[in-house]
Write an enzyme that holds these catalytic residues in place. Structure first.
Site, PDB file in Angstrom:
ATOM      1  N   TYR A   1     -17.023  14.186  21.039  1.00 31.57           N
ATOM      2  CA  TYR A   1     -17.236  15.551  20.541  1.00 31.57           C
ATOM      3  C   TYR A   1     -16.501  16.580  21.376  1.00 31.57           C
ATOM      4  CZ  TYR A   1     -19.220  20.193  20.425  1.00 31.57           C
ATOM      5  OH  TYR A   1     -19.328  21.548  20.390  1.00 31.57           O
TER       6      TYR A   1
ATOM      7  N   CYS B   1       0.825  -1.214   0.000  1.00 30.86           N
ATOM      8  CA  CYS B   1       0.000   0.000   0.000  1.00 30.86           C
ATOM      9  C   CYS B   1       0.859   1.264   0.000  1.00 30.86           C
ATOM     10  CB  CYS B   1      -0.935  -0.006   1.200  1.00 30.86           C
ATOM     11  SG  CYS B   1      -1.875  -1.534   1.315  1.00 30.86           S
TER      12      CYS B   1
HETATM   13  C1  FAD Z   1       0.202  -0.379  -5.155  1.00 34.68           C
HETATM   14  C2  FAD Z   1      -0.800  -0.953  -4.234  1.00 34.68           C
HETATM   15  C3  FAD Z   1      -1.435  -0.142  -3.317  1.00 34.68           C
HETATM   16  C4  FAD Z   1      -2.389  -0.680  -2.459  1.00 34.68           C
HETATM   17  N1  FAD Z   1      -3.003   0.142  -1.571  1.00 34.68           N
HETATM   18  C5  FAD Z   1      -3.917  -0.372  -0.721  1.00 34.68           C
HETATM   19  C6  FAD Z   1      -4.536   0.440   0.242  1.00 34.68           C
HETATM   20  O1  FAD Z   1      -4.237   1.626   0.361  1.00 34.68           O
HETATM   21  N2  FAD Z   1      -5.461  -0.129   1.058  1.00 34.68           N
HETATM   22  C7  FAD Z   1      -5.792  -1.449   0.974  1.00 34.68           C
HETATM   23  O2  FAD Z   1      -6.624  -1.921   1.748  1.00 34.68           O
HETATM   24  N3  FAD Z   1      -5.210  -2.248   0.075  1.00 34.68           N
HETATM   25  C8  FAD Z   1      -4.278  -1.753  -0.775  1.00 34.68           C
HETATM   26  N4  FAD Z   1      -3.672  -2.569  -1.676  1.00 34.68           N
HETATM   27  C9  FAD Z   1      -4.069  -3.988  -1.739  1.00 34.68           C
HETATM   28  C10 FAD Z   1      -3.331  -4.831  -0.708  1.00 34.68           C
HETATM   29  O3  FAD Z   1      -1.975  -4.586  -0.784  1.00 34.68           O
HETATM   30  C11 FAD Z   1      -3.644  -6.291  -0.956  1.00 34.68           C
HETATM   31  O4  FAD Z   1      -5.025  -6.463  -0.834  1.00 34.68           O
HETATM   32  C12 FAD Z   1      -2.940  -7.215   0.013  1.00 34.68           C
HETATM   33  O5  FAD Z   1      -1.563  -7.051  -0.050  1.00 34.68           O
HETATM   34  C13 FAD Z   1      -3.274  -8.666  -0.314  1.00 34.68           C
HETATM   35  O6  FAD Z   1      -2.555  -9.518   0.501  1.00 34.68           O
HETATM   36  P1  FAD Z   1      -2.245 -11.006   0.043  1.00 34.68           P
HETATM   37  O7  FAD Z   1      -1.500 -11.657   1.159  1.00 34.68           O
HETATM   38  O8  FAD Z   1      -3.472 -11.647  -0.446  1.00 34.68           O
HETATM   39  O9  FAD Z   1      -1.331 -10.857  -1.249  1.00 34.68           O
HETATM   40  P2  FAD Z   1       0.044 -10.097  -1.481  1.00 34.68           P
HETATM   41  O10 FAD Z   1       0.232  -9.037  -0.488  1.00 34.68           O
HETATM   42  O11 FAD Z   1       0.074  -9.730  -2.905  1.00 34.68           O
HETATM   43  O12 FAD Z   1       1.133 -11.226  -1.232  1.00 34.68           O
HETATM   44  C14 FAD Z   1       1.197 -12.358  -2.058  1.00 34.68           C
HETATM   45  C15 FAD Z   1       2.613 -12.891  -2.048  1.00 34.68           C
HETATM   46  O13 FAD Z   1       2.573 -14.219  -2.505  1.00 34.68           O
HETATM   47  C16 FAD Z   1       3.713 -14.470  -3.283  1.00 34.68           C
HETATM   48  N5  FAD Z   1       3.433 -15.621  -4.149  1.00 34.68           N
HETATM   49  C17 FAD Z   1       2.468 -15.728  -5.096  1.00 34.68           C
HETATM   50  N6  FAD Z   1       2.501 -16.951  -5.662  1.00 34.68           N
HETATM   51  C18 FAD Z   1       3.502 -17.630  -5.060  1.00 34.68           C
HETATM   52  C19 FAD Z   1       4.035 -18.936  -5.221  1.00 34.68           C
HETATM   53  N7  FAD Z   1       3.535 -19.802  -6.100  1.00 34.68           N
HETATM   54  N8  FAD Z   1       5.076 -19.291  -4.443  1.00 34.68           N
HETATM   55  C20 FAD Z   1       5.593 -18.441  -3.549  1.00 34.68           C
HETATM   56  N9  FAD Z   1       5.132 -17.202  -3.355  1.00 34.68           N
HETATM   57  C21 FAD Z   1       4.095 -16.792  -4.098  1.00 34.68           C
HETATM   58  C22 FAD Z   1       3.925 -13.176  -4.034  1.00 34.68           C
HETATM   59  O14 FAD Z   1       5.278 -13.058  -4.436  1.00 34.68           O
HETATM   60  C23 FAD Z   1       3.537 -12.137  -2.991  1.00 34.68           C
HETATM   61  O15 FAD Z   1       4.674 -11.669  -2.305  1.00 34.68           O
HETATM   62  C24 FAD Z   1      -2.695  -2.057  -2.538  1.00 34.68           C
HETATM   63  C25 FAD Z   1      -2.046  -2.885  -3.449  1.00 34.68           C
HETATM   64  C26 FAD Z   1      -1.104  -2.345  -4.291  1.00 34.68           C
HETATM   65  C27 FAD Z   1      -0.406  -3.250  -5.255  1.00 34.68           C
END
Ligand code: FAD
Length: 588
Positions: free
Chosen positions: A459, A73
């Site tokens: 408040y 984020c």
């Molecule tokens: C630029 C950006 C800004 C954001 N801003 C916000 C915000 O302000 N507020 C908000 O609520 N959400 C925000 N989000 C969304 C939030 O970051 C995601 O919803 C959250 O990170 C999801 O978590 P996750 O664990 O599902 O996946 P991720 O955080 O994406 O983690 C998944 C991980 O799994 C790994 N992986 C995948 N497949 C494999 C595999 N086969 N083997 C090993 N490792 C693997 C990847 O490398 C990655 O590191 C933002 C996202 C981005 C990209």
């Protein structure tokens, strides 16, 4: 779908999965091997929670990227140089996981497949190419989502980026520095795309946003998105709405040309593709786990997949919306974290349940805060739900007499039957997210607008008002449901036979009013009742709806049939700007 409003929190009860629990961890410990795929929001949370509940468990986290537990984020703000030091994005290291939690983290290790029968995964050490297998008792999938890359001509040209990881943000920063970027095109006007628009502008880059929808920020209703669009334009961002991307070309000058369906050719040295994400389901799909019809891994309320030994959390899963009951993929950090915790509880034999999602989100753009929770009106209409009402209001974020008060523009949707809160959207300079958070929490508890009316909130003059905007929203909506007030439908303004009576002062009226309205200032209303028709509906209007409400109460008690134009002339201007043309009544 019935016209009523569905019940909340009916997560996955019907999926027919076998419920299965590991033995309770505490006091009845059995060493478990818990493997976690993905070490960021959902995965890291889950792993560390398992440790807190099961000291003897062996926990290994695999991530194919070079980092764990990094702040996705924060990436737009790193590109914008608000966060200057890349290390600040690293919330925890593999070493910290080992030292603090006794969790083994293997970065640069990609999980290739799952052998569900043998309860093993196949992993590739990316730096050496070595492939090995690991056995699990519980497997957690938190592989996130992949940015959608359009299969369009030129999409692989240099200078076109997505933003998902620290290396992505590093590449964008280097590109900006090395290529003297002056113009950027962002494809996609969602939360991340607009955060990037702000951050690139911050770096002195001229930004154009290309969006196929006719509005930015799809979770907002169009009339709520309109002022945000104006704000972006006022801050130098060019918007190409209703204009899908058509492709890219290398320009003769060495930069890029972004082509849109309308025929626009937008020169840029940098393009950010921010058109959404797709759940990362390869592992799940190839191992035969159930995938939902919205393309995410199907889980139950304990975040268990169709295999009782495998849990899945975060952007990769489908969850049920607490308002509509619809399954969907909601890629937000809050749900991913909470789901990670629920999965850990479930692995350790606790009965935690994920309540479902409501899409609570916030975004800051050039000093404007935009926040939303629950369903918007577009969604209710799409689902054929008609048993709802809406109100608009524009209260100050704190009492008007204390310096610095600024308006919060809100829209609240609630069920006609019982007043259950269905959704809220708001924007303003201050105090916006606080109000939406309160409403979000109320919604999670199945609260009604009557609860908002009664909410006891903190408040003091510099923070709010004794009647907080949340109370105000509850009061206005409750008045409607109790029959003390009634809201006129803005969309019927052009066709109504009602008489629109503007109760503002004459100077306010002459500075701008709804075409066809007559002016009868509130202080004169009691003495001029004989000028109003008794055989025709009256729609009252003022700046924000408050004086109109006073007028409505007066007139109703005098036997007139009256409705209030919710949100007053302020909402009128929003809707008029949205339509690009004056709406009004010819029925004077
Ligand atoms: C630029 C950006 C800004 C954001 N801003 C916000 C915000 O302000 N507020 C908000 O609520 N959400 C925000 N989000 C969304 C939030 O970051 C995601 O919803 C959250 O990170 C999801 O978590 P996750 O664990 O599902 O996946 P991720 O955080 O994406 O983690 C998944 C991980 O799994 C790994 N992986 C995948 N497949 C494999 C595999 N086969 N083997 C090993 N490792 C693997 C990847 O490398 C990655 O590191 C933002 C996202 C981005 C990209």
């Amino acid at each position: 779908m019935p016209t009523g409003v569905p019940m909340a929190n009916k997560q996955a009860k019907s999926s027919g999965f076998q419920w299965y629990c590991f033995r309770k961890a505490e006091g009845n410990q059995m060493v478990k091997r818990v493997l976690v795929v993905g070490g960021v929001a959902g995965g890291a949370t889950c792993a560390s929670r398992v440790r807190r509940l099961a000291e003897d468990a062996e926990i290994v986290v695999f991530d194919r990227g070079p980092y764990v537990s990094f702040a996705n984020c924060g990436l737009p703000y790193y590109v914008g140089n608000v966060i200057e030091d890349e290390k600040k994005l690293l919330l925890a290291s593999a070493e910290l996981f080992k030292a603090r939690f006794n969790i083994e983290v293997r970065t640069d290790n990609e999980v290739l497949s799952i052998d569900r029968e043998r309860r093993e995964i196949e992993v590739k050490r990316l730096q050496t190419g070595e492939v090995y297998r690991e056995r699990y008792d519980a497997l957690v999938l938190s592989p996130g989502a992949t940015p959608i890359q359009p299969a369009l001509p030129g999409a692989d040209l240099p200078g076109i980026f997505v933003l998902r990881t620290i290396p992505d943000s590093r590449q964008i920063r280097s590109w900006i520095d090395d290529h003297k970027v002056e113009r950027a095109v962002i494809v996609g006007g969602g939360l991340v795309g607009l955060e990037m628009a702000e951050n690139l502008s911050r770096r002195g880059i001229s930004v154009t946003v290309v969006e196929m929808l006719d509005q930015v920020l799809a979770p907002l209703d169009p009339e709520m998105a309109e002022p945000v669009q104006e704000h972006l334009i006022k801050n130098g961002v060019t918007l190409h709405l209703s204009d899908p991307l058509a492709g890219f070309e290398q320009s003769s000058a060495g930069g890029l040309v972004v082509k849109t369906k309308s025929g626009a050719r937008l020169p840029a040295e940098l393009v950010i593709l921010s058109i959404g994400v797709r759940p990362e389901i390869k592992l799940a799909k190839e191992s035969g786990l159930e995938i939902g019809n919205r393309g995410g891994i199907r889980v139950n309320e304990q975040m268990r997949t169709s295999d009782p030994n495998i849990w899945a959390v975060g952007d990769a899963v489908e969850t049920q919306n607490i308002v509509t009951g619809e399954w969907g993929v909601v890629p937000l950090a809050g749900p991913a974290n909470r789901q990670g915790r629920v999965a850990a509880d479930s692995i350790c034999g606790r009965d935690s349940k994920f309540r479902g999602v409501q899409g609570t989100a916030v975004c800051g753009l050039f000093g404007l805060t935009i926040a939303t929770t629950g369903a918007n009106e577009k969604t209710l209409r799409r689902l054929g739900i008609t048993g709802y009402q809406k109100i608009y209001l524009h209260p100050a974020h704190h009492v008007a007499y204390y310096p610095g008060a600024s308006p919060i523009h809100m829209k609240l949707l609630f069920s006609s039957d019982g007043g259950r809160i269905l959704g809220a959207q708001a924007f303003g300079e201050q105090g916006v997210e606080k109000r939406i958070d309160v409403i979000a929490m109320a919604m999670q508890n199945g609260a009604s607008v009557f609860d908002l009316e009664e909410a006891e909130l903190c408040y003091a003059p510099q923070f709010g008002a004794a009647k907080d905007p949340v109370n105000m929203a509850g009061m206005i909506a409750s008045n409607v449901l109790r029959g003390d007030s009634a809201m006129a439908d803005w969309e019927s303004l052009s066709s109504t036979k009602a008489l629109v009576v503007d109760v503002r002062e004459a100077e306010e009226f002459s500075a701008g009013h709804i075409p066809g309205a007559i002016n009868l200032p509130l202080p004169q209303l009691r003495s001029r009742l004989n000028e109003l028709p008794r055989d025709r509906e009256i729609w009252v209007n003022c700046v924000v709806g408050q004086r109109a409400y006073y007028a409505l109460r007066l007139l109703r008690q005098r036997g007139f049939t009256v409705k209030n134009l919710s949100g007053g002339f302020t909402t009128y201007k929003q809707i008029e700007r949205r339509l690009g043309t004056a709406i009004g009544t010819s029925a004077t």
